[in-house]
Structures are given as structure tokens and as C-alpha cells.
Scaffold this motif. Structure first.
Motif, PDB file in Angstrom:
ATOM      1  N   GLN A 167       0.821  -1.217   0.000  1.00 44.76           N
ATOM      2  CA  GLN A 167       0.000   0.000   0.000  1.00 44.76           C
ATOM      3  C   GLN A 167       0.850   1.259   0.000  1.00 44.76           C
ATOM      4  OE1 GLN A 167      -2.067   0.802   3.621  1.00 44.76           O
ATOM      5  NE2 GLN A 167      -2.496   2.884   2.937  1.00 44.76           N
ATOM      6  N   PHE A 168       1.803   1.338   0.942  1.00 47.58           N
ATOM      7  CA  PHE A 168       2.612   2.544   1.034  1.00 47.58           C
ATOM      8  C   PHE A 168       3.571   2.662  -0.142  1.00 47.58           C
ATOM      9  CE2 PHE A 168       1.364   2.150   5.543  1.00 47.58           C
ATOM     10  CZ  PHE A 168       0.761   3.390   5.671  1.00 47.58           C
ATOM     11  N   GLY A 169       4.003   1.540  -0.670  1.00 51.67           N
ATOM     12  CA  GLY A 169       4.821   1.592  -1.876  1.00 51.67           C
ATOM     13  C   GLY A 169       4.048   2.185  -3.043  1.00 51.67           C
ATOM     14  N   ALA A 170       2.795   1.767  -3.196  1.00 50.48           N
ATOM     15  CA  ALA A 170       1.979   2.282  -4.303  1.00 50.48           C
ATOM     16  C   ALA A 170       1.691   3.768  -4.143  1.00 50.48           C
ATOM     17  CB  ALA A 170       0.668   1.494  -4.393  1.00 50.48           C
ATOM     18  N   THR A 171       1.286   4.191  -2.937  1.00 49.01           N
ATOM     19  CA  THR A 171       0.929   5.593  -2.751  1.00 49.01           C
ATOM     20  C   THR A 171       2.153   6.507  -2.763  1.00 49.01           C
ATOM     21  OG1 THR A 171       0.903   5.235  -0.350  1.00 49.01           O
ATOM     22  CG2 THR A 171      -1.197   5.118  -1.507  1.00 49.01           C
ATOM     23  N   THR A 172       3.341   5.961  -2.554  1.00 52.43           N
ATOM     24  CA  THR A 172       4.567   6.762  -2.593  1.00 52.43           C
ATOM     25  C   THR A 172       5.136   6.865  -3.997  1.00 52.43           C
ATOM     26  OG1 THR A 172       5.147   6.185  -0.310  1.00 52.43           O
ATOM     27  CG2 THR A 172       6.932   6.971  -1.720  1.00 52.43           C
ATOM     28  N   TYR A 173       5.165   5.739  -4.741  1.00 54.06           N
ATOM     29  CA  TYR A 173       5.925   5.711  -5.987  1.00 54.06           C
ATOM     30  C   TYR A 173       5.087   5.811  -7.257  1.00 54.06           C
ATOM     31  CZ  TYR A 173       9.892   4.790  -3.046  1.00 54.06           C
ATOM     32  OH  TYR A 173      10.869   4.912  -2.089  1.00 54.06           O
ATOM     33  N   VAL A 174       3.786   5.540  -7.182  1.00 54.93           N
ATOM     34  CA  VAL A 174       2.953   5.767  -8.366  1.00 54.93           C
ATOM     35  C   VAL A 174       2.890   7.259  -8.711  1.00 54.93           C
ATOM     36  CG1 VAL A 174       0.592   5.662  -9.266  1.00 54.93           C
ATOM     37  CG2 VAL A 174       1.612   3.637  -8.213  1.00 54.93           C
ATOM     38  N   PRO A 175       2.654   8.159  -7.737  1.00 54.09           N
ATOM     39  CA  PRO A 175       2.689   9.586  -8.087  1.00 54.09           C
ATOM     40  C   PRO A 175       4.049  10.032  -8.644  1.00 54.09           C
ATOM     41  CG  PRO A 175       1.596   9.284  -5.984  1.00 54.09           C
ATOM     42  CD  PRO A 175       2.212   7.958  -6.337  1.00 54.09           C
ATOM     43  N   LEU A 176       5.129   9.497  -8.100  1.00 51.37           N
ATOM     44  CA  LEU A 176       6.458   9.854  -8.608  1.00 51.37           C
ATOM     45  C   LEU A 176       6.629   9.388 -10.050  1.00 51.37           C
ATOM     46  CD1 LEU A 176       9.302  10.970  -8.111  1.00 51.37           C
ATOM     47  CD2 LEU A 176       9.952   8.710  -7.250  1.00 51.37           C
ATOM     48  N   TYR A 177       6.091   8.206 -10.375  1.00 52.62           N
ATOM     49  CA  TYR A 177       6.173   7.696 -11.736  1.00 52.62           C
ATOM     50  C   TYR A 177       5.412   8.602 -12.706  1.00 52.62           C
ATOM     51  CZ  TYR A 177       6.332   4.272 -15.526  1.00 52.62           C
ATOM     52  OH  TYR A 177       6.567   3.646 -16.726  1.00 52.62           O
ATOM     53  N   GLY A 187      -4.983  -6.623  -8.467  1.00 52.89           N
ATOM     54  CA  GLY A 187      -4.783  -5.213  -8.780  1.00 52.89           C
ATOM     55  C   GLY A 187      -3.319  -4.839  -8.921  1.00 52.89           C
ATOM     56  N   THR A 188      -2.468  -5.333  -8.021  1.00 50.95           N
ATOM     57  CA  THR A 188      -1.046  -4.991  -8.115  1.00 50.95           C
ATOM     58  C   THR A 188      -0.381  -5.657  -9.308  1.00 50.95           C
ATOM     59  OG1 THR A 188      -0.493  -6.777  -6.569  1.00 50.95           O
ATOM     60  CG2 THR A 188      -0.801  -4.568  -5.645  1.00 50.95           C
ATOM     61  N   TRP A 191       6.922  -4.329  -9.263  1.00 47.57           N
ATOM     62  CA  TRP A 191       6.947  -5.786  -9.124  1.00 47.57           C
ATOM     63  C   TRP A 191       7.210  -6.198  -7.670  1.00 47.57           C
ATOM     64  CZ3 TRP A 191       4.642  -8.893 -12.178  1.00 47.57           C
ATOM     65  CH2 TRP A 191       4.518  -8.592 -13.531  1.00 47.57           C
ATOM     66  N   ILE A 192       7.960  -5.379  -6.933  1.00 43.98           N
ATOM     67  CA  ILE A 192       8.134  -5.642  -5.505  1.00 43.98           C
ATOM     68  C   ILE A 192       6.787  -5.514  -4.788  1.00 43.98           C
ATOM     69  CG2 ILE A 192       9.193  -4.784  -3.372  1.00 43.98           C
ATOM     70  CD1 ILE A 192      11.604  -3.939  -5.050  1.00 43.98           C
ATOM     71  N   ILE A 193       6.017  -4.494  -5.156  1.00 47.23           N
ATOM     72  CA  ILE A 193       4.684  -4.310  -4.579  1.00 47.23           C
ATOM     73  C   ILE A 193       3.808  -5.526  -4.858  1.00 47.23           C
ATOM     74  CG2 ILE A 193       2.546  -2.962  -4.832  1.00 47.23           C
ATOM     75  CD1 ILE A 193       4.387  -0.501  -5.325  1.00 47.23           C
ATOM     76  N   CYS A 194       3.840  -6.005  -6.089  1.00 52.14           N
ATOM     77  CA  CYS A 194       3.047  -7.179  -6.453  1.00 52.14           C
ATOM     78  C   CYS A 194       3.487  -8.404  -5.657  1.00 52.14           C
ATOM     79  CB  CYS A 194       3.172  -7.428  -7.954  1.00 52.14           C
ATOM     80  SG  CYS A 194       2.207  -8.840  -8.545  1.00 52.14           S
TER      81      CYS A 194
END
Length: 489
Positions: free
Chosen positions: A269-279, A332-333, A454-457
Motif C-alpha cells: 500500500q505505502f509503496g503504491a501511494t509513494t511511488y505511483v505519483p512519482l512515476y 490489482g497490483t 513488481w516488488i509491490i506485487c
């Protein structure tokens, strides 16, 4: 003894939980702008990690203190520290100052979040808890997932400093309501002492672990240090009369499995909310608003699933919600890792984020209620805090490790300084860089963040596997061998 006003107390707790959860992620879409202003992209992950590190360390300590000395003084102390450090964050003039004050914010949040959820367990009956905790999980989900979108809007219309000043009116309102309307009968234990040795070993072990997962040669030495300190912590806790985290809790299968699954899905969760916006901003060249909109489906899906799940739980039990929710989030991931790449339409990743949010809405709410229903009043504070400890440490380790992956990719070409990546995050999206440097940095950032997805998944696959071992309880009730103490007056 004055009587607790449950509606106003519940509102106060919801506000406290909201502001602490919001601050975990509201900076995610503001951070590219912060970096372009203050510099220091090498320290990007530490703005998040410092907050989660300090809250991770203190969650079980404050949970234990709440069991020993009462919930009210602990949550008010945490709220005061949180608001003071929020002001300091907003006034920061360097990345180092911001990281230091974010750590202080985390100390306050370490008291606010677990104690708020613990008080809910105290003042509501067993039958009411599933619905109320479902609603509170929705509050946590809305705050944590609306944070990036809120940050984007603030950056667009105000300045990044207001990302932190936003906390002040909400936090003050929560404290005022708690002071006036929440009253408890203290159940202090005679001659009780905090386990200082255990607290020190836990702090040292977690700090060393987070440094170690950054993954660079200079910090890898911290991993064996963390192993030694955390092993010593377990031995101390087994012998302490009032342990910070009673090891006996993990003999209860429900708590052990929920703790493991919570650590893993929080990393995702925190990986997605941190790095998706950066991407979206650094690779796709989108605006802060676009970056926040990318995870809007999570914002909608999480609270809806939490409320629905709270009503379903008493009918179908915990296991279907936990296993089904984790499975849906895993799908989803996987879609996110496959579809989020340069040139791809954003609709499919947005669908993936929606599935992710719905799945976690079911699973996160069900696991927390399951933990609280496994123990009585005398252990509810530390059990709740321990569960949240594993969630926050999972998120901290996940974000920290992914930050190490990103920086390692940016440092692969020694001819291009990592600081040049700051230009990618500014309003010109790297137009001041030469085409060769822009291509190198864009490719490195894209590759590093793709690995992170992929780490998130992988973290969600592991969480789903852990959820399969959740006991097949017939219904959502407290086990017969636990004692539920009546709610305070």
C-alpha cells in the motif's frame, strides 16, 4: 465518575485517526515540488521513512503505556507533539530539517492511531465493534489514500508548506472534543513499570533494519546489527514482567497471521501511494493533480469496501473477507506492474488501483477487528498497537527498500549526477537538461520504479498466501478463552 459521550468521542477519534493517516501519504504528490524547491532527491524516501520509522518504533510503546496508565493522557500527548511538529515541518528550509521534523511527527502519530482504535474497542460492545471499526477503517482508508490527491491540489493552488499546516485545525478540534467528552476509569496496574530495555532494543533494531534495507554498501552492515538487536529484544520480552510486545500474543493464530499479512499488504500500500505519483510526474511528465488522480480509484474503493465489509462480517465471518480481499488486491497490483509503463493509457492502471483499494478495504478492516476480538481489555491496547506496529514497519521497510532500488538505478551512470533528477520533478519537467542526460535519467527512473511495482506485487502475493492460513472460524465472535471487560463509564 463522569460519563463518556460516545458520539462526540467517536467523532474526536475519527478526526485524530484521519489527520495521522492523512499525513502518511499527503506529502507523496507534494514531494516532487518539495524536492524541486529544497533539493536532495537522494533523501526522497527518507521524508516518508522518517515518519513511518518513528511511528513504528513508538506504536507498541504507547500501546503498552495506554494499558498501564490509561488511553486519554497518551493520545493527548501524541496529538500535541504531532501538531507542534507539523508546524515545524511547514516552516522547514532544508531537506534535513524536513526529515527531522517528520520524525517528530511520527512520534506523535505513534500514540494517536493505535490508541484511537483501542478506545473504539473499549467504548463499544462486541456487536457494535464490527460496524464501527469498519467505519473507522474507511476513515483511515479515505485519509491515507486521499492524501496524495489532497497534496496535489494544495501544491497547485497554494504552496507545499500548507500540506503540513492543514493538520492544525483538525488536530485541535479532536483534542478539544476528547478533553471535554471522553472519560475513563483507569485500570492502572500496581507497581507497573515500562520495559525500558525492551523499548531500547526495539528502537535500535528497527532503526538498523531500516538503514539496512536501503541496499547500499555503506548501510548493508546494519542488517546483521538489526538481527542481533531484534533477537535480544525477543529474549528480553520473554522474561519481562510487563513486556512492550508480549510474545504470548503470537501464540494466538489470529494475531500471528494478521500481523504477518498486515506487514506485507502495508508494504504494498505505502509503496503504491509513494511511488505511483512519482512515476506519473517523473516518467510520464504529468502534473501533481494527475499524479493524485492516478490513485483516486483507491480512495473510492477502500472506504466503500470497509463499510460493506463491516456489515458482512457478522454474517460470513472474517476469513472470506480476508482471503477474498487480499486476493483481489493481488490481482490489482499484478495489473499495475504489467500496465504502468511509458506510453500506456492510464485507464487500465487506474482500474488496477481500484481493485487494489477494494481488496485492502475488506482485508485491513477484517484483520484489525479479528485482532481486537482475540483478547480482553487488559491486552487490547498492546494487541491493537502490535498489529499496527507490523503494518507500519511493513510500510516503512517497503518504502525504504524501494527507495534504495530507485537511487541505485539513478546512480548507475556516474557521469550523470543524481541531483540532476530533481529537474525531472520541477514544473519544466527536465526541459533545462540536455537530451542525453534527460534520456539517461528518465530511463533510470523508469527502470527503478518498474522494479518497485513488481516488488509491490510480490508483497501482495505473499500477503495473500499468509491469509490462506487464517483460521476457519464459524463467525466473528470473541474466542471463548478471552475475557471482554465492560466499556468504561
Amino acid at each position: 465518575m463522569r460519563t463518556t459521550h460516545r458520539p462526540f468521542t467517536t467523532l474526536a477519534l475519527a478526526l485524530s485517526l484521519f489527520v495521522a493517516a492523512l499525513e502518511m501519504t499527503v506529502v507523496s504528490t507534494a514531494m516532487p515540488t518539495v524536492v524541486s524547491d529544497l533539493g536532495g532527491i537522494q533523501s526522497y524516501a527518507w521524508v516518508f521513512t522518517a515518519y513511518m520509522l518513528s511511528s513504528t518504533i513508538t506504536v507498541p510503546i504507547f500501546g503498552k503505556l495506554a494499558d498501564l496508565y490509561g488511553r486519554k493522557p497518551i493520545i493527548l500527548f501524541g496529538s500535541t507533539l504531532f501538531l507542534a511538529s507539523s508546524i515545524a515541518c511547514g516552516l522547514s528550509t532544508s531537506m534535513q530539517m524536513l526529515i527531522a521534523f517528520r520524525a517528530l511527527q511520527g512520534l506523535g502519530a505513534g500514540a494517536m492511531q493505535p490508541i484511537a482504535i483501542t478506545i473504539v474497542g473499549d467504548i463499544f460492545t462486541l456487536e457494535q465493534r464490527a460496524k464501527v471499526q469498519g467505519a473507522f477503517s474507511a476513515v483511515w482508508g479515505i485519509a491515507g489514500l486521499a492524501g496524495p490527491l489532497t497534496g496535489g491540489l494544495i501544491v497547485k493552488h497554494l504552496t507545499w508548506h500548507w500540506v503540513f499546516f492543514l493538520n492544525i485545525p483538525i488536530g485541535l478540534a479532536s483534542m478539544a472534543l476528547l478533553i471535554v467528552f471522553f472519560h475513563e476509569e483507569l485500570k492502572r496496574k500496581a507497581r507497573a513499570r515500562l520495559d525500558f530495555a525492551g523499548a531500547a532494543l526495539l528502537c535500535g533494531g528497527v532503526v538498523a533494519l531500516l538503514f539496512g534495507v536501503q541496499g547500499t554498501g555503506r548501510t548493508l552492515f546494519a542488517l546483521p546489527v538489526a538481527g542481533v538487536l531484534l533477537t535480544a529484544f525477543v529474549f528480553v520480552e520473554l522474561r519481562a514482567p510487563e513486556p512492550i510486545i508480549p510474545m504470548s500474543l503470537f501464540k494466538i493464530p489470529t494475531i500471528a497471521i494478521c500481523s504477518l499479512a498486515g506487514a506485507l499488504f502495508s508494504a504494498a500500500q505505502f509503496g503504491a501511494t509513494t511511488y505511483v505519483p512519482l512515476y506519473v510526474q517523473g516518467v510520464l511528465g504529468g502534473s501533481a493533480t494527475m499524479a493524485g488522480g492516478m490513485i483516486t480509484p483507491m480512495i473510492v474503493g477502500w472506504p466503500l469496501a470497509s463499510v460493506i465489509g463491516g456489515r458482512l462480517m457478522l454474517r460470513i465471518g472474517f476469513r472470506p473477507l480476508i482471503v477474498g480481499g487480499l486476493g483481489l488486491a493481488t490481482v490489482g497490483t499484478a495489473l499495475m506492474a504489467l500496465m504502468l509503463k511509458p506510453g500506456a493509457p492510464l485507464l487500465v492502471p487506474q482500474i488496477a488501483m481500484g481493485l487494489f483499494g477494494v481488496g485492502l478495504g475488506f482485508a485491513a478492516m477484517a484483520t484489525m477487528v479479528a485482532v481486537q476480538m482475540s483478547v480482553g481489555w487488559e491486552l487490547r491496547g498492546v494487541a491493537t498497537a502490535s498489529s499496527m506496529f507490523f503494518r507500519t514497519i511493513g510500510g516503512s521497510l517497503g518504502v525504504g527498500a524501494m527507495g534504495g532500488v530507485m537511487v541505485a538505478q539513478l546512480m548507475k551512470d556516474p557521469s550523470v549526477p543524481v541531483s540532476a533528477a530533481t529537474e525531472l520533478l520541477g514544473p519544466e519537467h527536465g526541459r533545462g537538461l540536455s537530451p542525453a542526460v534527460l534520456e539517461t535519467l528518465g530511463g533510470a527512473l523508469n527502470h527503478g520504479l518498474s522494479i518497485n511495482f513488481w516488488i509491490i506485487c510480490s508483497a501482495m502475493v505473499a500477503a495473500f498466501a499468509a491469509g490462506l492460513f487464517f483460521p476457519k472460524l464459524k463467525q466473528a465472535t470473541t474466542p471463548a478463552n478471552t475475557v471482554d471487560v465492560p466499556a468504561p463509564h
